[in-house]
Design a protein around this motif. Sequence first.
Motif, PDB file in Angstrom:
ATOM      1  N   THR A 266       1.040  -0.845   0.127  1.00 48.50           N
ATOM      2  CA  THR A 266      -0.137  -0.265  -0.080  1.00 48.50           C
ATOM      3  C   THR A 266       0.928   1.119   0.032  1.00 48.50           C
ATOM      4  OG1 THR A 266       0.150  -0.652   2.571  1.00 48.50           O
ATOM      5  CG2 THR A 266      -2.327  -1.208   1.632  1.00 48.50           C
ATOM      6  N   ASP A 267       1.920   0.838   0.724  1.00 45.66           N
ATOM      7  CA  ASP A 267       2.730   1.938   0.419  1.00 45.66           C
ATOM      8  C   ASP A 267       3.385   2.201  -1.093  1.00 45.66           C
ATOM      9  OD1 ASP A 267       4.917   4.424   1.074  1.00 45.66           O
ATOM     10  OD2 ASP A 267       5.730   3.415   2.263  1.00 45.66           O
ATOM     11  N   GLY A 268       3.262   2.941  -1.797  1.00 49.90           N
ATOM     12  CA  GLY A 268       3.638   2.487  -3.510  1.00 49.90           C
ATOM     13  C   GLY A 268       4.570   4.048  -3.122  1.00 49.90           C
TER      14      GLY A 268
ATOM     15  N   TYR B 270       2.415  11.307   1.122  1.00 49.63           N
ATOM     16  CA  TYR B 270       3.589  11.336  -0.103  1.00 49.63           C
ATOM     17  C   TYR B 270       3.329  12.037  -1.210  1.00 49.63           C
ATOM     18  CZ  TYR B 270       2.520   7.174  -1.844  1.00 49.63           C
ATOM     19  OH  TYR B 270       1.889   6.256  -2.800  1.00 49.63           O
ATOM     20  N   ILE B 271       4.143  12.339  -2.517  1.00 46.14           N
ATOM     21  CA  ILE B 271       3.602  12.516  -3.770  1.00 46.14           C
ATOM     22  C   ILE B 271       5.058  12.615  -4.635  1.00 46.14           C
ATOM     23  CG2 ILE B 271       3.643  14.403  -5.257  1.00 46.14           C
ATOM     24  CD1 ILE B 271       2.181  16.173  -3.479  1.00 46.14           C
TER      25      ILE B 271
ATOM     26  N   GLU C 168      -0.908   9.893  -1.577  1.00 41.72           N
ATOM     27  CA  GLU C 168      -1.575   9.302  -0.633  1.00 41.72           C
ATOM     28  C   GLU C 168      -2.146  11.040  -0.154  1.00 41.72           C
ATOM     29  OE1 GLU C 168      -0.589   5.508   1.701  1.00 41.72           O
ATOM     30  OE2 GLU C 168       0.258   7.297   2.882  1.00 41.72           O
ATOM     31  N   VAL C 169      -3.483  10.111  -0.259  1.00 38.07           N
ATOM     32  CA  VAL C 169      -4.768  11.221   0.450  1.00 38.07           C
ATOM     33  C   VAL C 169      -4.803  10.380   2.040  1.00 38.07           C
ATOM     34  CG1 VAL C 169      -7.181  12.521   0.577  1.00 38.07           C
ATOM     35  CG2 VAL C 169      -4.928  11.954  -1.466  1.00 38.07           C
TER      36      VAL C 169
ATOM     37  N   VAL D 202      -3.279   7.974  -5.100  1.00 39.74           N
ATOM     38  CA  VAL D 202      -4.472   8.666  -5.905  1.00 39.74           C
ATOM     39  C   VAL D 202      -3.192   8.898  -7.362  1.00 39.74           C
ATOM     40  CG1 VAL D 202      -5.453  10.740  -7.277  1.00 39.74           C
ATOM     41  CG2 VAL D 202      -6.235  10.000  -4.639  1.00 39.74           C
ATOM     42  N   LEU D 203      -3.672   8.647  -9.263  1.00 42.51           N
ATOM     43  CA  LEU D 203      -2.682   8.559 -10.088  1.00 42.51           C
ATOM     44  C   LEU D 203      -3.729  10.027 -10.862  1.00 42.51           C
ATOM     45  CD1 LEU D 203      -1.127   8.072 -12.240  1.00 42.51           C
ATOM     46  CD2 LEU D 203      -2.677   6.748 -12.801  1.00 42.51           C
TER      47      LEU D 203
END
Length: 293
Positions: free
Chosen positions: A158-160, A250-251, A263-264, A273-274
């Motif tokens: 989940t933490d891309g 993060y972005i 990540e929101v 979110v992409l």
Amino acid sequence: MNLRKTDRSELNLFPALSFLVVCFIGGYFLWATKDALPSEADNTDFRYAPSRAKELAQELDSIYSCKSGPGMEKFLETWHRKYTSNASAPGNQDDTLRNVYNLFTTLFNPDPTLRPRGFRSDSAYRYVVIQSQLTFCVAEDGMFDYYYESTPPPTFPTDGFYLLRKAGAYYRVLDDFRPQIRQAGLKQLYLTDEYKDALELFLEKNGYWPDEERTSAESGRKRMRFLQNYWYVINGHWEGWHLGIPAIGYIVLNKSLDKAVAEVVEEYNGSGVLLHKTHSGWKEVGGLYHWEE
């Protein structure tokens, strides 16, 4: 009239000349560095000290002890006026940072009528606490497309952002992050170190503690509920506090700066979110993952 030759020992010019040289060098140094010195209008954290956080925590203690609404409003207004956005500061105007700030503004969308645990209120919040740190990452275009736009997408946690960091992408933490927000009716409260430390001192402990510390934890929850009258703050599931909701975890940007993932974080959950950049700004094009505590 008798004239006599002056002896050098009677007129020593060295001390006077030395003084003039020192004054000249000092004056030149002050002139050359005048633009680098902080001014009173520079509302960054360069004057932060732990003692200041303790003073703020004591002020909150005093307000809480008498449940003073006017006192709390004064505290929040002082906080609001102390820090303004630095999105337009010269140091934040390169292409990468400008896109990071714009992405945050696009994604940050607090609902002032939403209360903790999903309840709604007829009375909207007037303040929102905004994180003052943000981690972002810049990845090569090919790496970004592989992880986020492949069909089918690769399996990743989940933490891309962790996966990209593991793959060697460049990342950076912004420590004095003060973005603009779109919600005109909300007054921003930037969670600088002094206010973060002050709130944690005020709230004390939280979590599932042994019996001898349960009273302290219950006191923290009561203090939290007092703050919830003014902005969205919740306790962590196990310990600690979430002092500002929503937040951006993060972005990730691609090197061409036309694609991003962020990540929101909401209450005990978050989503990847992409986004793609268009002629009118950043637009969400899909969701990547969702997690819940």
